[in-house]
Write a protein that holds these residues in place. Structure first.
Motif, PDB file in Angstrom:
ATOM      1  N   ALA A  26       0.832  -1.208   0.000  1.00  0.00           N
ATOM      2  CA  ALA A  26       0.000   0.000   0.000  1.00  0.00           C
ATOM      3  C   ALA A  26       0.866   1.258   0.000  1.00  0.00           C
ATOM      4  O   ALA A  26       0.541   2.255  -0.654  1.00  0.00           O
ATOM      5  CB  ALA A  26      -0.938  -0.019   1.207  1.00  0.00           C
ATOM      6  N   VAL A  64       2.075   1.837  -3.473  1.00  0.00           N
ATOM      7  CA  VAL A  64       1.008   2.376  -4.316  1.00  0.00           C
ATOM      8  C   VAL A  64       0.831   3.872  -4.076  1.00  0.00           C
ATOM      9  O   VAL A  64       0.678   4.659  -5.017  1.00  0.00           O
ATOM     10  CB  VAL A  64      -0.284   1.592  -4.030  1.00  0.00           C
ATOM     11  CG1 VAL A  64      -1.502   2.364  -4.471  1.00  0.00           C
ATOM     12  CG2 VAL A  64      -0.256   0.266  -4.745  1.00  0.00           C
ATOM     13  N   SER A  65       0.884   4.285  -2.797  1.00  0.00           N
ATOM     14  CA  SER A  65       0.714   5.713  -2.529  1.00  0.00           C
ATOM     15  C   SER A  65       1.937   6.493  -3.002  1.00  0.00           C
ATOM     16  O   SER A  65       1.808   7.657  -3.403  1.00  0.00           O
ATOM     17  CB  SER A  65       0.454   5.943  -1.047  1.00  0.00           C
ATOM     18  OG  SER A  65       1.480   5.383  -0.298  1.00  0.00           O
ATOM     19  N   TYR A 107       3.495   5.758  -5.764  1.00  0.00           N
ATOM     20  CA  TYR A 107       3.191   5.916  -7.191  1.00  0.00           C
ATOM     21  C   TYR A 107       2.250   7.089  -7.406  1.00  0.00           C
ATOM     22  O   TYR A 107       2.434   7.898  -8.325  1.00  0.00           O
ATOM     23  CB  TYR A 107       2.560   4.619  -7.701  1.00  0.00           C
ATOM     24  CG  TYR A 107       1.833   4.743  -8.998  1.00  0.00           C
ATOM     25  CD1 TYR A 107       2.521   4.785 -10.198  1.00  0.00           C
ATOM     26  CD2 TYR A 107       0.441   4.812  -9.033  1.00  0.00           C
ATOM     27  CE1 TYR A 107       1.855   4.910 -11.386  1.00  0.00           C
ATOM     28  CE2 TYR A 107      -0.232   4.927 -10.215  1.00  0.00           C
ATOM     29  CZ  TYR A 107       0.476   4.976 -11.396  1.00  0.00           C
ATOM     30  OH  TYR A 107      -0.203   5.100 -12.574  1.00  0.00           O
TER      31      TYR A 107
END
Lengths: 160, 85
Positions: free
Chosen positions: B14, B17-18, B20
């Protein structure tokens, strides 16, 4: 007792991590800054609270429980306030809303992309005018045919 | 303990992803929002590493981290509007 606490704590930790992952998924997949704020504000706060509760259940002691209660209360209060502040600043700086590409209520569900609405309305107008032109020619055909159809009826009467 | 390891992997994914979203986010509000989520992920990772290392100081770090995370979110929101409320 210890076994039960360990199973409960592991369940809480996994649940919190999955909630957090759903928030991260919303951060990637949502189309708009405001919807991303909503996903982060709910899933991030609740997920972290579940993870911290699970770690307390895995390592139980009095001081740990007290500090974890403080952390959970702070996290509950501050994650929502931070999300609201970021959403409000996004609104104040004029971040655009997500343009809806598909409207069910408008002209039986055709796709109207941004900037193509005028062209699409022109298409509708041309289609309507083509339909009305066809109808006009059809009625003209009928109007032309009916006198020809009536004249043979009328002509025998008139001649007779 | 295998559950803690699985949760550490999920939280790390996670956080990636953040990161990114911070790199490619189209607006500044997206970046601030992703930074908020990244900070929450770091808080969860601190808690889980504290369980694994059996350190007695994890919850003190967590109290300080939640306060700093709140201040960072508020100050990022304030910086987006260039100090205007």
């Amino acid at each position: 007792m210890n076994q039960v606490l360990e199973i409960l704590g592991t369940t809480f930790i996994i649940l919190g991590a999955l909630l957090f992952a759903s928030g991260a998924l919303g951060l990637v997949r949502f189309p708009d800054a405001y919807t991303r704020v909503s996903s982060v504000g709910t899933a991030g706060g609740i997920g972290i609270i579940l993870v911290i509760a699970g770690t307390v259940l895995l390592t139980p002691s009095v001081s740990n429980v007290l500090k974890a209660v403080i952390v959970v209360a702070l996290q509950l209060a501050t994650s929502a306030i931070g999300s609201i502040a970021i959403a409000r600043s996004a609104y104040l700086t004029g971040v655009p809303l997500y343009k809806q590409l598909f409207n069910d209520l408008d002209t039986d569900g055709h796709v109207t992309h941004e900037g193509e609405t005028d062209r699409y309305e022109e298409d509708i107008d041309s289609a309507n005018s083509a339909d009305s032109a066809d109808g006009a020619t059809g009625s003209a055909d009928v109007a032309e045919s009916t006198p020809q159809g009536h004249e043979p009826h009328k002509n025998p009467h008139s001649t007779a | 303990m295998i559950g803690v390891d699985v949760a550490i992997v999920i939280l790390a994914l996670a956080c990636l992803v953040s990161t990114y979203r911070i790199l490619v986010g189209p607006s500044e509000a997206d970046r601030a929002n992703a930074g908020d989520l990244l900070f929450f992920g770091i808080i969860g990772l601190i808690a889980l590493f504290g369980v694994r290392a059996e350190s007695p100081f994890t919850y003190d770090i967590l109290i300080v981290a939640t306060l700093v995370g709140f201040l960072s979110a508020i100050s990022l929101a304030r910086a987006l509007t260039r100090g205007k409320r």
